[in-house]
Write a protein that holds these residues in place. Structure first.
Motif, PDB file in Angstrom:
ATOM      1  N   GLN A 255       0.813  -1.150  -0.034  1.00  0.00           N
ATOM      2  CA  GLN A 255       0.023  -0.064   0.152  1.00  0.00           C
ATOM      3  C   GLN A 255       0.971   1.261  -0.120  1.00  0.00           C
ATOM      4  N   ALA A 256       1.893   1.382   0.734  1.00  0.00           N
ATOM      5  CA  ALA A 256       2.885   2.549   0.838  1.00  0.00           C
ATOM      6  C   ALA A 256       3.525   2.651  -0.323  1.00  0.00           C
ATOM      7  N   ALA A 257       3.563   1.609  -1.422  1.00  0.00           N
ATOM      8  CA  ALA A 257       4.355   1.865  -2.519  1.00  0.00           C
ATOM      9  C   ALA A 257       3.656   2.565  -3.485  1.00  0.00           C
ATOM     10  N   GLU A 258       2.437   2.906  -3.538  1.00  0.00           N
ATOM     11  CA  GLU A 258       1.555   3.495  -4.324  1.00  0.00           C
ATOM     12  C   GLU A 258       1.728   5.079  -4.170  1.00  0.00           C
ATOM     13  N   ASN A 259       2.201   5.575  -2.810  1.00  0.00           N
ATOM     14  CA  ASN A 259       2.533   6.923  -2.723  1.00  0.00           C
ATOM     15  C   ASN A 259       4.050   7.091  -2.597  1.00  0.00           C
ATOM     16  N   VAL A 260       4.760   6.053  -2.731  1.00  0.00           N
ATOM     17  CA  VAL A 260       6.347   5.925  -2.473  1.00  0.00           C
ATOM     18  C   VAL A 260       6.688   6.555  -1.062  1.00  0.00           C
ATOM     19  N   GLN A 261       5.816   5.773   0.054  1.00  0.00           N
ATOM     20  CA  GLN A 261       6.248   6.383   1.493  1.00  0.00           C
ATOM     21  C   GLN A 261       7.259   5.572   2.073  1.00  0.00           C
ATOM     22  N   ARG A 262       7.932   6.409   2.940  1.00  0.00           N
ATOM     23  CA  ARG A 262       9.169   5.808   3.630  1.00  0.00           C
ATOM     24  C   ARG A 262       8.445   4.813   4.557  1.00  0.00           C
ATOM     25  N   THR A 263       8.877   3.436   4.667  1.00  0.00           N
ATOM     26  CA  THR A 263       8.644   2.680   5.838  1.00  0.00           C
ATOM     27  C   THR A 263       9.586   2.017   6.651  1.00  0.00           C
ATOM     28  N   SER A 264       8.998   1.845   8.015  1.00  0.00           N
ATOM     29  CA  SER A 264       9.924   1.002   8.941  1.00  0.00           C
ATOM     30  C   SER A 264       8.815  -0.131   9.416  1.00  0.00           C
ATOM     31  N   MET A 265       9.433  -1.323   9.015  1.00  0.00           N
ATOM     32  CA  MET A 265       8.777  -2.670   9.411  1.00  0.00           C
ATOM     33  C   MET A 265       9.348  -3.448  10.360  1.00  0.00           C
ATOM     34  N   GLU A 266       8.968  -3.645  11.696  1.00  0.00           N
ATOM     35  CA  GLU A 266       9.429  -4.726  12.473  1.00  0.00           C
ATOM     36  C   GLU A 266       8.356  -5.648  12.531  1.00  0.00           C
ATOM     37  N   LEU A 267       8.816  -7.057  11.982  1.00  0.00           N
ATOM     38  CA  LEU A 267       7.942  -7.858  11.642  1.00  0.00           C
ATOM     39  C   LEU A 267       7.998  -9.320  12.434  1.00  0.00           C
ATOM     40  N   GLY A 268       7.615 -10.369  11.946  1.00  0.00           N
ATOM     41  CA  GLY A 268       7.766 -11.563  12.802  1.00  0.00           C
ATOM     42  C   GLY A 268       9.205 -12.025  13.130  1.00  0.00           C
ATOM     43  N   GLY A 269       9.354 -13.138  13.913  1.00  0.00           N
ATOM     44  CA  GLY A 269      10.740 -13.522  14.334  1.00  0.00           C
ATOM     45  C   GLY A 269      10.448 -15.020  14.628  1.00  0.00           C
ATOM     46  N   ALA A 472      19.528   2.324  23.671  1.00  0.00           N
ATOM     47  CA  ALA A 472      20.572   3.071  22.958  1.00  0.00           C
ATOM     48  C   ALA A 472      21.139   2.090  21.764  1.00  0.00           C
ATOM     49  N   ALA A 473      20.427   1.153  21.561  1.00  0.00           N
ATOM     50  CA  ALA A 473      20.880   0.107  20.517  1.00  0.00           C
ATOM     51  C   ALA A 473      19.792  -0.128  19.455  1.00  0.00           C
ATOM     52  N   PRO A 474      20.274  -0.183  18.158  1.00  0.00           N
ATOM     53  CA  PRO A 474      19.233  -0.279  16.952  1.00  0.00           C
ATOM     54  C   PRO A 474      18.491  -1.603  16.889  1.00  0.00           C
ATOM     55  N   PHE A 475      17.257  -1.520  16.822  1.00  0.00           N
ATOM     56  CA  PHE A 475      16.535  -2.620  17.100  1.00  0.00           C
ATOM     57  C   PHE A 475      15.666  -2.827  15.664  1.00  0.00           C
ATOM     58  N   GLY A 476      16.022  -4.221  15.083  1.00  0.00           N
ATOM     59  CA  GLY A 476      15.253  -4.529  13.816  1.00  0.00           C
ATOM     60  C   GLY A 476      15.809  -5.558  13.128  1.00  0.00           C
ATOM     61  N   GLY A 477      15.517  -6.178  12.317  1.00  0.00           N
ATOM     62  CA  GLY A 477      15.713  -7.411  11.556  1.00  0.00           C
ATOM     63  C   GLY A 477      16.043  -7.491   9.890  1.00  0.00           C
ATOM     64  N   VAL A 478      16.547  -8.567   9.590  1.00  0.00           N
ATOM     65  CA  VAL A 478      16.761  -8.855   8.225  1.00  0.00           C
ATOM     66  C   VAL A 478      15.850 -10.070   7.682  1.00  0.00           C
ATOM     67  N   LYS A 479      15.838 -10.263   6.606  1.00  0.00           N
ATOM     68  CA  LYS A 479      14.918 -11.220   5.726  1.00  0.00           C
ATOM     69  C   LYS A 479      13.450 -10.688   5.692  1.00  0.00           C
ATOM     70  N   GLN A 480      12.761 -11.668   6.191  1.00  0.00           N
ATOM     71  CA  GLN A 480      11.193 -11.385   6.327  1.00  0.00           C
ATOM     72  C   GLN A 480      10.815 -10.956   7.760  1.00  0.00           C
ATOM     73  N   SER A 481      11.910 -10.391   8.559  1.00  0.00           N
ATOM     74  CA  SER A 481      11.611  -9.678   9.851  1.00  0.00           C
ATOM     75  C   SER A 481      11.586  -8.252   9.765  1.00  0.00           C
ATOM     76  N   GLY A 482      11.851  -7.614   8.634  1.00  0.00           N
ATOM     77  CA  GLY A 482      11.708  -6.045   8.509  1.00  0.00           C
ATOM     78  C   GLY A 482      12.427  -5.384   7.913  1.00  0.00           C
ATOM     79  N   ILE A 483      12.464  -3.946   7.824  1.00  0.00           N
ATOM     80  CA  ILE A 483      12.974  -2.975   7.235  1.00  0.00           C
ATOM     81  C   ILE A 483      13.337  -2.101   8.121  1.00  0.00           C
ATOM     82  N   GLY A 484      14.489  -1.303   8.256  1.00  0.00           N
ATOM     83  CA  GLY A 484      14.783   0.018   8.981  1.00  0.00           C
ATOM     84  C   GLY A 484      15.056  -0.612  10.567  1.00  0.00           C
ATOM     85  N   ARG A 485      15.368   0.375  11.162  1.00  0.00           N
ATOM     86  CA  ARG A 485      15.865   0.231  12.608  1.00  0.00           C
ATOM     87  C   ARG A 485      15.042   1.231  13.618  1.00  0.00           C
ATOM     88  N   GLU A 486      14.828   0.948  14.915  1.00  0.00           N
ATOM     89  CA  GLU A 486      14.211   1.825  15.875  1.00  0.00           C
ATOM     90  C   GLU A 486      15.009   1.798  17.181  1.00  0.00           C
TER      91      GLU A 486
END
Length: 504
Positions: A255-269, A472-486
């Motif tokens: 859905q975000a691709a339609e307006n080329v919105q920035r995304t952060s996705m913290e998904l499954g593990g 104080a540490a970046p939280f996030g994953g690789v592969k199907q676990s997401g995009i970006g860091r929090e």
């Protein structure tokens, strides 16, 4: 007047009355446009806690108009002023920590000590990003070819839309709100319908801390897709941040691709927990217990697969089983409870079905419900006097490598133990998943620790640690676990755009 014979949470009604029951739009608690509400229930008893305003697409449009109206003004607000509001809200969270922890336990079910820990952790994101707000750096340099000068600055990305999950009602919000507001973005938050009370209480505290009206809106709703879809479709929303399941994350990215919105996705593990034969077994068991049972196992970073070297497998399994057996199952707000109910009947049933299937696949039950009745409500709804969504601490070993429970996120207090022989085998097993959020390993060999950590496909690796989350540490994953860091110094840049200015 209510009493415990008809209302099992009668003693908490005055506290619940302090929670705004409306939508939080333009700095105030307001009714939904349709005046409709939905019930937020106590998962320990099934009792209704509060009737909450049920947001509609029209309400979402009102919140967005409000966010857009003040977006430029908030972006132009001095970083120090934004910082002070975040810091003031952090101080208010500390002041009302006990109340917030109890509200969280009432709506989510987790044992009260887990809620206290989350209030402390979640509040720290506001303190951290209060400090990061005044430290956004640019650069100014002469171009290598001597043709001019290069200036690099950062600007707020714009209006942000955050969708938060039910398992950490405060921390998953502050981890998004903190950097967004610090960067100068306005934000709309849609909390999970199971647990909106903590976020609404937080919105009230932001108002008391001096946050201008319109900068933060909170839209609880029982109609998530109906409210979220038009917001994402509106080009005025420039950032989407989501924590939740991978299938939903894929949909939102599309859905975000339609307006080329920035995304952060913290998904499954599907976090592996490796224990090598040179590990300190006592420390490994302590770490395993924390990694498995924190938040009742309802955490994306929870250890999902224990991979233990054959020589110490039985010692490790027996010790972990003993620790999990000692957990006290009960209502999260009772003083002796260490394992509260799952958040919903749906979650309880999902865990029960996963365990039942694992037993059918050949797993052995070392601790837990009767495998012959593992999916029956009679074996799960404990204590016997309650009608809550309880599931007992469970340990399974001799689990086949291809068992379904090994491949999917459990999200509950179920430890699944398999064995391995050699290091390469352990690494291959750890990486045999589409997910890559968190991983853990225990060894006393530093070379092995660094070698294995480097080869594991995961965004975060804990070495001889069972709890790794840190503001104080970046939280996030690789592969199907997401995009970006929090979190960390990286977190604020998810809400900033980079601008290059060419000068002579």
């Amino acid at each position: 007047m209510t009493d415990s014979s008809t209302d099992p949470i009668a003693q908490y009604r005055d506290l619940l009355a302090t929670v705004p029951a409306g939508l939080w739009i333009n700095g105030d608690s307001v009714a939904a446009s349709t005046k409709e509400t939905f019930s937020v229930d106590d998962p320990a008893t099934g009792t209704s806690l509060l009737q909450i305003a049920d947001a509609t697409p029209d309400d979402a449009a009102t919140a967005l108009d409000s966010a857009v109206a003040v977006s430029e003004e908030w972006a132009d607000t001095a970083p120090r002023a934004r910082s002070e509001i975040l810091r003031n809200t952090y101080e208010l969270i500390r002041e009302y920590a006990d109340d917030m922890a109890m509200i969280m336990t009432l709506e989510m079910g987790k044992a009260l000590p887990d809620s206290v820990a989350e209030i402390n952790y979640g509040g720290e994101f506001l303190r951290w990003f209060a400090e990061e707000a005044v430290r956004v750096a640019g650069r100014f340099t002469k171009s290598p070819g001597g043709t001019g000068r290069i200036m690099v600055t950062h600007a707020p990305v714009g209006v942000a839309f955050a969708i938060t999950p039910w398992n950490f009602p405060l921390a998953m919000g502050t981890r998004k709100i903190g950097p967004a507001l610090a960067a100068g973005c306005t934000m709309i938050v849609k909390p999970a319908h199971e647990t909106p009370l903590t976020m609404l209480y937080l919105a009230k505290l932001f108002g008391e801390a001096g946050l201008p009206a319109g900068v933060l809106s909170v839209l609880p709703t029982s109609k998530s897709a109906e409210v979220s879809t038009p917001l994402i479709a509106d080009p005025r929303v420039r950032k989407i941040s989501f924590t939740g399941s991978t299938p939903v994350g894929r949909t939102l990215i599309g859905q975000a691709a339609e307006n080329v919105q920035r995304t952060s996705m913290e998904l499954g593990g599907n976090a592996p927990f490796l224990v090598f034969d040179d590990a300190d077994v006592d420390k490994a068991v302590e770490g395993a217990f924390a990694a498995k049972t924190r938040n009742g196992g309802e955490a994306c970073t929870a250890a999902n697969r224990f991979l233990v070297q054959e020589g110490i497998a039985e010692e490790f399994t027996a010790a972990l089983t003993a620790k999990m057996k000692a957990m006290v199952l009960g209502r999260g707000y009772d003083s002796d409870t260490t394992l509260g109910p799952m958040v919903s009947v749906k979650q309880q049933t999902s865990i029960a079905e996963a365990v039942s299937k694992a037993v059918a696949d050949g797993a052995r039950v070392r601790l837990g419900a009767d495998p012959e009745n593992v999916s029956s409500s009679a074996s799960l709804r404990l204590p016997a006097d309650d009608a809550g969504c309880f599931y007992p601490a469970t340990v399974l070993d001799q689990v086949p490598a291809d068992a379904e429970i090994v491949c999917n996120e459990i999200f509950g207090p179920v430890a699944v133990i398999s064995t391995f022989t050699a290091e390469d085998e352990a690494i291959a097993a750890a990486n045999a998943t589409e997910y890559g959020l968190a991983a853990y390993l225990y060894t006393q060999d530093l070379d092995r620790a660094l070698r294995v950590a480097d080869k594991i496909e995961s965004g975060m690796v804990g070495v001889n640690r069972g709890v790794i989350s840190d503001v104080a540490a970046p939280f996030g994953g690789v592969k199907q676990s997401g995009i970006g860091r929090e979190g960390g110094s990286e977190g604020i840049y998810e809400y900033l755009t980079t601008k290059y200015i060419a000068l002579t």
